[in-house]
Every structure is written in C-alpha cells, then in structure tokens.
Design a protein around this motif. Structure first.
Motif, short mmCIF file in Angstrom:
data_model
loop_
_atom_site.label_atom_id
_atom_site.label_comp_id
_atom_site.label_asym_id
_atom_site.label_seq_id
_atom_site.Cartn_x
_atom_site.Cartn_y
_atom_site.Cartn_z
N LEU A 6 11.03 -21.35 53.01
CA LEU A 6 11.37 -21.08 51.69
C LEU A 6 9.77 -23.21 51.60
O LEU A 6 8.82 -22.02 50.52
N ALA A 7 10.28 -23.83 52.43
CA ALA A 7 9.34 -24.79 52.20
C ALA A 7 7.59 -24.11 52.49
O ALA A 7 7.15 -24.94 52.08
N ASP A 8 8.09 -23.47 53.68
CA ASP A 8 6.45 -22.97 53.72
C ASP A 8 6.10 -21.96 53.07
O ASP A 8 4.97 -22.41 53.19
N PRO A 15 -2.44 -17.51 44.84
CA PRO A 15 -3.09 -16.18 45.85
C PRO A 15 -2.72 -15.99 46.65
O PRO A 15 -2.01 -14.82 46.95
N GLU A 16 -2.46 -17.20 48.04
CA GLU A 16 -1.50 -16.61 49.18
C GLU A 16 0.06 -16.17 49.39
O GLU A 16 0.02 -15.17 49.59
N ARG A 17 0.76 -17.03 48.46
CA ARG A 17 1.74 -16.46 47.62
C ARG A 17 1.44 -14.94 46.97
O ARG A 17 2.64 -14.61 47.74
N ILE A 18 1.24 -14.67 46.47
CA ILE A 18 0.75 -13.61 45.93
C ILE A 18 0.16 -12.80 46.70
O ILE A 18 1.00 -11.38 46.97
N GLN A 19 -0.42 -12.59 47.99
CA GLN A 19 -0.83 -11.92 48.65
C GLN A 19 0.64 -11.26 49.91
O GLN A 19 0.79 -10.67 50.10
#
Length: 73
Positions: A6-8, A15-19
């Motif tokens: 999760l830390a990573d 935007p990267e997390r949404i992707q």
C-alpha cells in the motif's frame, strides 16, 4: 517483481493510482469465471433490483449523487 505494498501505491500520483485501479478492474472483468457472491450479497442485489423495478423513477442519476457529495465538502 516483488509484492507491491500500500505504501508503494500511495507514492504514485493520483492519475497513476486511478490508472492502476482501472487496470486492476479490467483484469478482473477479463476473467472467464464468474465472481462468487455470498447469499447476503445476492439477496441485497435482488432487493435493489426489485425496488428499482417497482419504483424506476425513484433512482437518482450518478451525476446528481456525485454533485451532492462534492457540494458537501
């Protein structure tokens, strides 16, 4: 590649997390086997579907719900 923590994930930009979430969802949707539901989940879905069929005009569009949530912040 090792395990991703999760830390990573939290080090990624929004935007990267949404992707990433979209990619994970796409990988789940591509599975040939159905996703199992518990009896409680099945009953809840049946209840909601029955309610929708009985009262189709009571439903609120997602955009309206989203706007109400964002207006409260």
């Amino acid at each position: 590649m090792g395990k991703v923590t999760l830390a990573d994930v939290l080090e990624l930009s929004v935007p990267e997390r949404i992707q990433l979430a979209e990619d994970i969802w796409d990988s789940i949707a591509a599975l040939p086997q159905p996703v199992s539901l518990t009896e409680a989940q099945r009953q809840e879905l049946d209840r909601r579907l029955e309610n929708y069929r009985a009262n189709p005009n009571d439903e609120i569009p997602w955009e309206t719900v989203k706007r109400q949530i964002l207006d409260q912040q």
